[in-house]
Design an enzyme around this catalytic site. Structure first.
Site, mmCIF file in Angstrom:
data_model
loop_
_atom_site.group_PDB
_atom_site.id
_atom_site.type_symbol
_atom_site.label_atom_id
_atom_site.label_comp_id
_atom_site.label_asym_id
_atom_site.label_seq_id
_atom_site.Cartn_x
_atom_site.Cartn_y
_atom_site.Cartn_z
ATOM 1 N N TYR A 299 3.753 2.042 -8.210
ATOM 2 C CA TYR A 299 4.652 1.090 -8.882
ATOM 3 C C TYR A 299 5.121 0.062 -7.864
ATOM 4 O O TYR A 299 6.302 -0.201 -7.705
ATOM 5 C CB TYR A 299 5.845 1.849 -9.489
ATOM 6 C CG TYR A 299 6.553 1.128 -10.618
ATOM 7 C CD1 TYR A 299 7.830 0.586 -10.433
ATOM 8 C CD2 TYR A 299 5.979 0.993 -11.879
ATOM 9 C CE1 TYR A 299 8.501 -0.060 -11.466
ATOM 10 C CE2 TYR A 299 6.637 0.348 -12.917
ATOM 11 C CZ TYR A 299 7.898 -0.182 -12.708
ATOM 12 O OH TYR A 299 8.559 -0.816 -13.737
ATOM 13 N N GLY A 300 4.154 -0.501 -7.174
ATOM 14 C CA GLY A 300 4.482 -1.518 -6.160
ATOM 15 C C GLY A 300 4.196 -2.893 -6.716
ATOM 16 O O GLY A 300 4.437 -3.160 -7.895
ATOM 17 N N GLN B 197 1.484 -4.557 -7.692
ATOM 18 C CA GLN B 197 0.675 -4.581 -8.918
ATOM 19 C C GLN B 197 1.166 -3.559 -9.951
ATOM 20 O O GLN B 197 1.210 -3.869 -11.146
ATOM 21 C CB GLN B 197 -0.798 -4.338 -8.591
ATOM 22 C CG GLN B 197 -1.471 -5.520 -7.949
ATOM 23 C CD GLN B 197 -1.510 -6.752 -8.850
ATOM 24 O OE1 GLN B 197 -1.583 -6.648 -10.071
ATOM 25 N NE2 GLN B 197 -1.447 -7.925 -8.247
ATOM 26 N N ASP C 196 -4.632 0.431 -0.707
ATOM 27 C CA ASP C 196 -6.057 0.783 -0.598
ATOM 28 C C ASP C 196 -6.310 1.892 0.416
ATOM 29 O O ASP C 196 -7.124 2.779 0.210
ATOM 30 C CB ASP C 196 -6.867 -0.466 -0.202
ATOM 31 C CG ASP C 196 -6.801 -1.521 -1.292
ATOM 32 O OD1 ASP C 196 -6.382 -2.654 -0.982
ATOM 33 O OD2 ASP C 196 -7.116 -1.199 -2.452
ATOM 34 N N GLN D 151 -5.620 5.470 -0.982
ATOM 35 C CA GLN D 151 -6.097 5.873 -2.308
ATOM 36 C C GLN D 151 -7.010 7.102 -2.256
ATOM 37 O O GLN D 151 -6.885 8.017 -3.078
ATOM 38 C CB GLN D 151 -6.842 4.708 -2.972
ATOM 39 C CG GLN D 151 -5.928 3.604 -3.463
ATOM 40 C CD GLN D 151 -6.680 2.511 -4.215
ATOM 41 O OE1 GLN D 151 -7.850 2.673 -4.556
ATOM 42 N NE2 GLN D 151 -6.029 1.397 -4.458
ATOM 43 N N HIS E 195 -8.840 -3.267 -7.308
ATOM 44 C CA HIS E 195 -9.605 -3.753 -6.158
ATOM 45 C C HIS E 195 -10.735 -2.744 -5.950
ATOM 46 O O HIS E 195 -10.515 -1.542 -6.026
ATOM 47 C CB HIS E 195 -8.711 -3.838 -4.917
ATOM 48 C CG HIS E 195 -9.348 -4.458 -3.712
ATOM 49 N ND1 HIS E 195 -10.345 -5.408 -3.772
ATOM 50 C CD2 HIS E 195 -9.120 -4.262 -2.390
ATOM 51 C CE1 HIS E 195 -10.689 -5.784 -2.551
ATOM 52 N NE2 HIS E 195 -9.966 -5.096 -1.695
HETATM 53 N N1 LIG Z 1 -0.576 -6.898 -3.929
HETATM 54 C C1 LIG Z 1 -1.277 -7.691 -4.753
HETATM 55 O O1 LIG Z 1 -0.814 -8.717 -5.211
HETATM 56 C C2 LIG Z 1 -2.652 -7.300 -5.181
HETATM 57 C C3 LIG Z 1 -3.097 -6.002 -4.989
HETATM 58 N N2 LIG Z 1 -4.294 -5.653 -5.529
HETATM 59 C C4 LIG Z 1 -4.743 -4.260 -5.412
HETATM 60 O O2 LIG Z 1 -3.860 -3.424 -6.177
HETATM 61 C C5 LIG Z 1 -3.771 -2.136 -5.577
HETATM 62 C C6 LIG Z 1 -2.313 -1.838 -5.302
HETATM 63 O O3 LIG Z 1 -1.869 -2.777 -4.371
HETATM 64 P P1 LIG Z 1 -0.303 -3.085 -4.215
HETATM 65 O O4 LIG Z 1 0.328 -3.148 -5.544
HETATM 66 O O5 LIG Z 1 -0.186 -4.227 -3.283
HETATM 67 O O6 LIG Z 1 0.184 -1.742 -3.500
HETATM 68 P P2 LIG Z 1 1.624 -1.459 -2.891
HETATM 69 O O7 LIG Z 1 1.528 -1.355 -1.415
HETATM 70 O O8 LIG Z 1 2.616 -2.431 -3.454
HETATM 71 O O9 LIG Z 1 1.846 0.013 -3.506
HETATM 72 C C7 LIG Z 1 3.070 0.581 -3.370
HETATM 73 C C8 LIG Z 1 3.111 1.809 -4.283
HETATM 74 O O10 LIG Z 1 2.305 2.820 -3.706
HETATM 75 C C9 LIG Z 1 3.100 4.010 -3.542
HETATM 76 N N3 LIG Z 1 2.743 4.707 -2.323
HETATM 77 C C10 LIG Z 1 2.654 4.159 -1.082
HETATM 78 N N4 LIG Z 1 2.302 5.107 -0.208
HETATM 79 C C11 LIG Z 1 2.188 6.268 -0.904
HETATM 80 C C12 LIG Z 1 1.853 7.611 -0.567
HETATM 81 N N5 LIG Z 1 1.538 7.934 0.686
HETATM 82 N N6 LIG Z 1 1.834 8.557 -1.541
HETATM 83 C C13 LIG Z 1 2.120 8.225 -2.830
HETATM 84 N N7 LIG Z 1 2.443 6.970 -3.231
HETATM 85 C C14 LIG Z 1 2.468 6.011 -2.269
HETATM 86 C C15 LIG Z 1 4.521 3.495 -3.438
HETATM 87 O O11 LIG Z 1 5.387 4.517 -3.852
HETATM 88 P P3 LIG Z 1 6.665 4.938 -2.937
HETATM 89 O O12 LIG Z 1 7.783 4.111 -3.436
HETATM 90 O O13 LIG Z 1 6.812 6.386 -3.234
HETATM 91 O O14 LIG Z 1 6.316 4.625 -1.503
HETATM 92 C C16 LIG Z 1 4.503 2.344 -4.414
HETATM 93 O O15 LIG Z 1 4.740 2.799 -5.715
HETATM 94 C C17 LIG Z 1 -4.630 -2.203 -4.315
HETATM 95 O O16 LIG Z 1 -5.910 -1.717 -4.619
HETATM 96 C C18 LIG Z 1 -4.681 -3.701 -4.016
HETATM 97 O O17 LIG Z 1 -5.813 -4.062 -3.272
HETATM 98 C C19 LIG Z 1 -5.065 -6.492 -6.267
HETATM 99 C C20 LIG Z 1 -4.652 -7.788 -6.466
HETATM 100 C C21 LIG Z 1 -3.467 -8.289 -5.871
HETATM 101 MG MG LIG Z 2 -6.674 -8.222 -1.880
#
Ligand SMILES: NC(=O)C1=CN([C@@H]2O[C@H](COP(=O)(O)OP(=O)(O)OC[C@H]3O[C@@H](n4cnc5c(N)ncnc54)[C@H](OP(=O)(O)O)[C@@H]3O)[C@@H](O)[C@H]2O)C=CC1
Ligand SMILES: [Mg+2]
Ligand SMILES: CC(=O)[C@](C)(O)C(=O)O
Ligand SMILES: [Mg+2]
Length: 347
Positions: A24-25, A27, A82, A85, A107
């Site tokens: 829930y980051g 994207q 990434d 994952q 991605h």
């Molecule tokens: N950022 C962007 O704009 C874009 C991203 N993408 C792709 O989308 C996908 C997601 O990217 P993005 O949204 O940037 O990711 P983020 O870095 O924003 O993801 C954060 C999320 O991942 C969780 N998380 C992080 N570390 C862990 C862990 N060790 N165990 C469990 N949960 C974890 C976090 O939860 P917690 O709060 O618990 O840490 C949070 O909910 C990727 O494949 C990226 O390449 C594609 C297009 C654009």
């Molecule tokens: Mg990218």
């Protein structure tokens, strides 16, 4: 390959299906809210105790552990960083994947470079917004959307493309259009774009311009406005009207100067370096470097983040953005997120 728009996509294929968004980051938040607001059954899979858990709960999402969400889902949409994952997939998702499920990404990285292997009787799809997660949500709420990419690596059920397109439509991507691609093409072009242009190249270009002016004795504020702040306004013109539209809107002086000097900046050496960067991506050199960095707690990334925060342009820019309320406005835009489907505004 084909472009898909609203009229080409039927979300019926997702009726009575549960989509688990893992993460829930950037994207995950935007896509989950859009899909929920579009009427899909969305659950969010997170680690308990992480900061996202409360954020997603406060947004009115159905939040479960990654394991429980994976168990309950027909489609598991992995929106984690990434570099982690594969570990999370193997430990907390794979044991609960059933025949006929869909494993979906935004991605192609982990599938293309073979870090994640999915059983033969499971779909592997991608629906990837071509923009930051915050804009996925913002443009959806504005009644439009950003373009997206769709790809099918494995079609076990015979309707994998329709499933991925329906998710894209629910995310608001089919208004601007969803282009069909492959995991390889999306991965290589996305990595190239973010390194050479969107994130890496553009910040280096801005900073080189900013420091050239400051070192020549001009006020840092004017250097910031000229080389950074105004860039958005110029790029907005290109976004809306192409190069020609932008050139038409700027002065003849800017047009003449821009045309006659631009190739001295982005010169043949720059283009040759771009080709080398693309080759490093294609041959797996970048992913090897990034995997090692991620496995060793990101020493270089953390150091580079520190150095970036100490850049003069960051200090000057932050002061100016605060003084004119821009930072506050941006924060309000992020917080004014309404999860329409649950008729709740963020507390
Ligand atoms: N950022 C962007 O704009 C874009 C991203 N993408 C792709 O989308 C996908 C997601 O990217 P993005 O949204 O940037 O990711 P983020 O870095 O924003 O993801 C954060 C999320 O991942 C969780 N998380 C992080 N570390 C862990 C862990 N060790 N165990 C469990 N949960 C974890 C976090 O939860 P917690 O709060 O618990 O840490 C949070 O909910 C990727 O494949 C990226 O390449 C594609 C297009 C654009
Ligand atoms: Mg990218
Ligand atoms: C926002 C986006 O498309 C990027 C730059 O590819 C990413 O965040 O990985
Ligand atoms: Mg991208």
């Amino acid at each position: 390959m084909k472009m898909y728009y609203e009229k080409d996509v039927d979300t019926e294929v997702l009726a009575n299906k549960t989509v688990a968004v893992i993460g829930y980051g950037s994207q995950g938040k935007g896509q989950s809210q859009n899909m929920a607001d579009s009427g899909l059954k969305v659950i969010v899979g997170l680690r308990e105790g992480g900061s996202s858990w409360k954020i997603a709960k406060d947004d009115g999402m159905d939040v479960r552990t990654i394991e429980d969400a994976s168990k309950a889902a027909d489609i598991i949409h992995i929106l984690l960083p990434d570099e982690i994952q594969a570990d999370i997939y193997n430990k907390s998702i794979a044991p609960y994947v059933e025949s006929g499920n869909t494993i979906s990404f935004s991605h192609g990285y982990n599938i293309h470079f073979k870090y994640i292997k999915v059983p033969e009787d499971v779909n592997v799809t991608m629906i990837a917004p071509k923009g930051p997660g915050s804009m996925v949500r913002r443009t959806y709420l504005e009644g439009f959307g950003i373009p997206g990419l769709v790809a099918v690596e494995k079609d076990a059920t015979g309707n994998a493309l329709q499933v991925a397109l329906a998710m894209g439509k629910a995310c608001g991507l089919s208004k601007a259009g969803i282009l069909e691609t492959t995991f390889r093409e999306e991965t290589e072009t996305d990595l190239f774009g973010e390194q050479a242009i969107l994130c890496g190249g553009v910040t280096e270009l801005i900073n080189a311009g900013f420091s050239t002016l400051v070192e020549a004795g001009y006020q840092p504020e004017i250097a910031y406005f000229e080389t950074c702040h105004e860039l958005k306004l110029i790029v907005d013109l290109i976004y809306e009207k192409g190069f020609a539209g932008m050139w038409n809107d700027v002065s003849n002086t800017a047009e003449f100067g821009g045309f006659t000097r631009r190739e001295r900046i982005i010169n043949p050496d720059a283009k040759a370096e771009m080709k080398k960067i693309l080759e490093e991506i294609q041959k797996g050199k970048f992913t090897k470097e990034w995997s090692l960095e991620a496995k060793t707690n990101m020493p270089m990334l953390n150091r580079l983040r520190e150095l970036e925060s100490e850049e003069k342009i960051e200090k000057v820019g932050s002061k100016l953005r605060k003084a004119c309320g821009l930072e506050k406005k941006a924060k309000e835009k992020e917080e004014k997120v309404v999860v329409v489907n649950f008729n709740k505004t963020k507390k």
